[in-house]
Design a protein around this motif. Structure first.
Motif, PDB file in Angstrom:
ATOM      1  N   SER A 137       0.854  -1.182   0.000  1.00 21.00           N
ATOM      2  CA  SER A 137       0.000   0.000   0.000  1.00 21.00           C
ATOM      3  C   SER A 137       0.888   1.229   0.000  1.00 21.00           C
ATOM      4  N   SER A 138       0.479   2.250  -0.707  1.00 24.43           N
ATOM      5  CA  SER A 138       1.326   3.439  -0.787  1.00 24.43           C
ATOM      6  C   SER A 138       0.508   4.706  -0.635  1.00 24.43           C
ATOM      7  N   MET A 139       1.178   5.736  -0.188  1.00 26.61           N
ATOM      8  CA  MET A 139       0.578   7.056  -0.090  1.00 26.61           C
ATOM      9  C   MET A 139       1.536   8.069  -0.699  1.00 26.61           C
ATOM     10  N   HIS A 140       1.123   8.583  -1.856  1.00 22.40           N
ATOM     11  CA  HIS A 140       1.855   9.668  -2.522  1.00 22.40           C
ATOM     12  C   HIS A 140       3.237   9.247  -3.040  1.00 22.40           C
ATOM     13  N   MET A 141       3.413   7.970  -3.340  1.00 22.33           N
ATOM     14  CA  MET A 141       4.700   7.509  -3.851  1.00 22.33           C
ATOM     15  C   MET A 141       4.662   7.423  -5.375  1.00 22.33           C
ATOM     16  N   GLU A 148       3.914  14.780   1.974  1.00 20.92           N
ATOM     17  CA  GLU A 148       2.542  14.812   1.469  1.00 20.92           C
ATOM     18  C   GLU A 148       1.570  14.168   2.452  1.00 20.92           C
ATOM     19  N   PHE A 149       2.018  13.142   3.134  1.00 25.50           N
ATOM     20  CA  PHE A 149       1.172  12.466   4.113  1.00 25.50           C
ATOM     21  C   PHE A 149       0.765  13.426   5.228  1.00 25.50           C
ATOM     22  N   LEU A 150       1.715  14.216   5.727  1.00 20.81           N
ATOM     23  CA  LEU A 150       1.406  15.168   6.794  1.00 20.81           C
ATOM     24  C   LEU A 150       0.459  16.264   6.307  1.00 20.81           C
ATOM     25  N   ARG A 151       0.625  16.688   5.059  1.00 25.53           N
ATOM     26  CA  ARG A 151      -0.300  17.675   4.509  1.00 25.53           C
ATOM     27  C   ARG A 151      -1.703  17.089   4.376  1.00 25.53           C
ATOM     28  N   ALA A 154      -5.849  18.056   6.204  1.00 28.24           N
ATOM     29  CA  ALA A 154      -7.172  18.068   5.581  1.00 28.24           C
ATOM     30  C   ALA A 154      -8.078  17.008   6.197  1.00 28.24           C
ATOM     31  N   ALA A 155      -7.479  15.922   6.681  1.00 29.71           N
ATOM     32  CA  ALA A 155      -8.272  14.828   7.237  1.00 29.71           C
ATOM     33  C   ALA A 155      -8.978  15.226   8.524  1.00 29.71           C
ATOM     34  N   MET A 156      -8.491  16.254   9.193  1.00 28.61           N
ATOM     35  CA  MET A 156      -9.160  16.702  10.412  1.00 28.61           C
ATOM     36  C   MET A 156     -10.551  17.238  10.103  1.00 28.61           C
ATOM     37  N   ALA A 157     -10.680  17.844   8.920  1.00 33.77           N
ATOM     38  CA  ALA A 157     -11.971  18.422   8.538  1.00 33.77           C
ATOM     39  C   ALA A 157     -12.993  17.359   8.170  1.00 33.77           C
ATOM     40  N   ASP A 158     -12.536  16.275   7.510  1.00 34.88           N
ATOM     41  CA  ASP A 158     -13.502  15.240   7.104  1.00 34.88           C
ATOM     42  C   ASP A 158     -13.526  14.043   8.049  1.00 34.88           C
ATOM     43  N   HIS A 159     -12.904  14.198   9.204  1.00 34.44           N
ATOM     44  CA  HIS A 159     -12.961  13.197  10.283  1.00 34.44           C
ATOM     45  C   HIS A 159     -12.353  11.841   9.892  1.00 34.44           C
ATOM     46  N   THR A 160     -11.345  11.868   9.029  1.00 34.76           N
ATOM     47  CA  THR A 160     -10.674  10.617   8.649  1.00 34.76           C
ATOM     48  C   THR A 160      -9.261  10.531   9.221  1.00 34.76           C
ATOM     49  N   LEU A 161      -8.888  11.514  10.045  1.00 35.97           N
ATOM     50  CA  LEU A 161      -7.529  11.560  10.590  1.00 35.97           C
ATOM     51  C   LEU A 161      -7.176  10.297  11.361  1.00 35.97           C
ATOM     52  N   GLU A 162      -8.027   9.908  12.266  1.00 37.03           N
ATOM     53  CA  GLU A 162      -7.730   8.760  13.117  1.00 37.03           C
ATOM     54  C   GLU A 162      -7.568   7.474  12.313  1.00 37.03           C
ATOM     55  N   SER A 163      -8.443   7.259  11.346  1.00 36.82           N
ATOM     56  CA  SER A 163      -8.375   6.023  10.560  1.00 36.82           C
ATOM     57  C   SER A 163      -7.111   5.972   9.710  1.00 36.82           C
ATOM     58  N   LYS A 164      -6.686   7.114   9.166  1.00 32.90           N
ATOM     59  CA  LYS A 164      -5.479   7.141   8.338  1.00 32.90           C
ATOM     60  C   LYS A 164      -4.225   6.899   9.178  1.00 32.90           C
ATOM     61  N   VAL A 165      -4.168   7.541  10.334  1.00 35.91           N
ATOM     62  CA  VAL A 165      -3.019   7.332  11.223  1.00 35.91           C
ATOM     63  C   VAL A 165      -2.994   5.885  11.704  1.00 35.91           C
ATOM     64  N   ILE A 224       8.489  20.689  10.128  1.00 36.85           N
ATOM     65  CA  ILE A 224       7.178  20.183  10.507  1.00 36.85           C
ATOM     66  C   ILE A 224       6.690  20.891  11.767  1.00 36.85           C
ATOM     67  N   SER A 225       5.391  20.848  11.944  1.00 41.26           N
ATOM     68  CA  SER A 225       4.790  21.499  13.099  1.00 41.26           C
ATOM     69  C   SER A 225       4.967  20.643  14.342  1.00 41.26           C
ATOM     70  N   GLN A 226       4.764  21.264  15.483  1.00 38.13           N
ATOM     71  CA  GLN A 226       4.795  20.511  16.738  1.00 38.13           C
ATOM     72  C   GLN A 226       3.750  19.406  16.720  1.00 38.13           C
ATOM     73  N   TRP A 227       2.583  19.717  16.173  1.00 41.41           N
ATOM     74  CA  TRP A 227       1.492  18.732  16.095  1.00 41.41           C
ATOM     75  C   TRP A 227       1.906  17.523  15.276  1.00 41.41           C
ATOM     76  N   ALA A 228       2.511  17.761  14.103  1.00 41.53           N
ATOM     77  CA  ALA A 228       2.923  16.651  13.246  1.00 41.53           C
ATOM     78  C   ALA A 228       4.021  15.825  13.916  1.00 41.53           C
ATOM     79  N   ARG A 229       4.932  16.493  14.571  1.00 39.68           N
ATOM     80  CA  ARG A 229       6.042  15.791  15.224  1.00 39.68           C
ATOM     81  C   ARG A 229       5.578  14.962  16.406  1.00 39.68           C
TER      82      ARG A 229
END
Length: 313
Positions: free
Chosen positions: A118-122, A202-205, A209-220, A239-244
């Protein structure tokens, strides 16, 4: 009005039809593959069985009975593309079964391997990478890395368990770090080990956006639970403190706790990455949090330098 049965009899008895039928029958029964099958099954075959099975025998010889190795099953001319007919005896008749040809098997294996990664942005060239395409001559580092990957896979073959540590590949731009990750994922797929390979910037970016559509948890969750995780180009951007702390920290903490192997590529070595992670986008310096993340990276990877010329030039 003449019964249809009588009409059919008259048509069948037309000499030209009978001659064509006999010629077809002779052609079928004299075919080399048919002769081989009848010889091999002489005790089970009688004249009535042959007569009842002529249509099937004709179907058999009207196709390629061996893989023609056309390069793609899309060009196969058999009734079922990618399948070759095989004769067998069942219920007092000669029948046909269809088996995958060599080309079909190769294509199915490729699809199966692809499904294991499985890949993301590769990029496509990374996902299709293979170790046989990596230039080793004069490059000891790539040889060492290749041997490490093979040892990793061999340990899995022997024990059924994945080693706890992956590799941390660092080096200059364009030396093939991402390509090695892709080749490693494809080698693991050959032994039925699933990998998730992620281009980190790209994954962090995407997660923002995933926070808005409520998919953040499932992707992580999908990333952190991968049997083998590959993080490509870690440290490529500030990177941001949040991403780190909330994303990378959570992913790597889970993998360290669960002893799941992680492969990472970066332009930085361990010390350089720690310095990079300590500096947030806002210009703040947080060495303790950066050190904590690095402890998780070191617990899940082994440091290896990739040397060589920039292959992108």
């Amino acid at each position: 009005m003449e019964p249809i049965k009588e009409s059919l009899k008259r048509v069948v008895n037309v000499p030209s039809f009978q001659e064509r039928y006999e010629a077809m029958r002779k052609s079928i029964l004299e075919h080399e593959k048919i002769q081989q099958f009848m010889t091999a099954n002489a005790e089970a075959i009688d004249a009535q069985m042959i007569e009842r099975s002529l249509l099937k025998l004709n179907e058999y010889i009207s196709q390629s009975t061996d893989c023609c190795k056309c390069g793609t099953t899309a060009q196969c001319t058999n009734y079922l593309q990618g399948f070759i007919p095989k004769l067998l005896i069942t219920n007092g008749r000669i029948d046909i079964t269809y088996e995958r040809c060599e080309q079909k098997i190769v294509e199915d294996e490729r699809r199966e391997i692809a499904s294991m990664v499985s890949s993301m942005h590769m990029p496509k060239e990374v996902l299709q990478a293979a170790f046989e395409d990596i230039t080793i001559a004069g490059n000891r580092s790539r040889l060492d890395i290749g041997q490490r990957v093979m040892a990793f896979i061999q340990e899995y073959r022997e024990t059924g368990q994945l080693p706890h540590k992956g590799l941390y590949l660092y080096g200059e731009f364009g030396v093939g770090k991402s390509f090695i990750l892709g080749a490693t994922a494809n080698e693991l797929a050959k032994v039925k080990v699933k990998s998730v390979i992620v281009y980190v910037p790209e994954f962090l970016r995407e997660l923002k956006a995933a926070m808005a559509d409520h998919t953040l948890e499932s992707k992580v969750d999908f990333v952190k639970r991968a049997p083998v995780l590959m993080l490509d180009d870690l440290g490529a951007e500030a990177i941001s403190q949040w991403a780190r702390d909330e994303i990378l920290g959570a992913i790597l903490h889970y993998r360290m706790s669960e002893q799941l192997p992680t492969f990472i590529s970066s332009n930085f070595n361990y010390d350089e990455l720690e310095h990079h992670l300590a500096h947030s986008q806002r210009g703040e310096v947080e060495t303790v949090k950066a050190r904590r993340l690095m402890e998780r990276i070191k617990a899940t990877t082994t440091l290896m330098r990739v040397e060589g010329e920039n292959l992108r030039r």
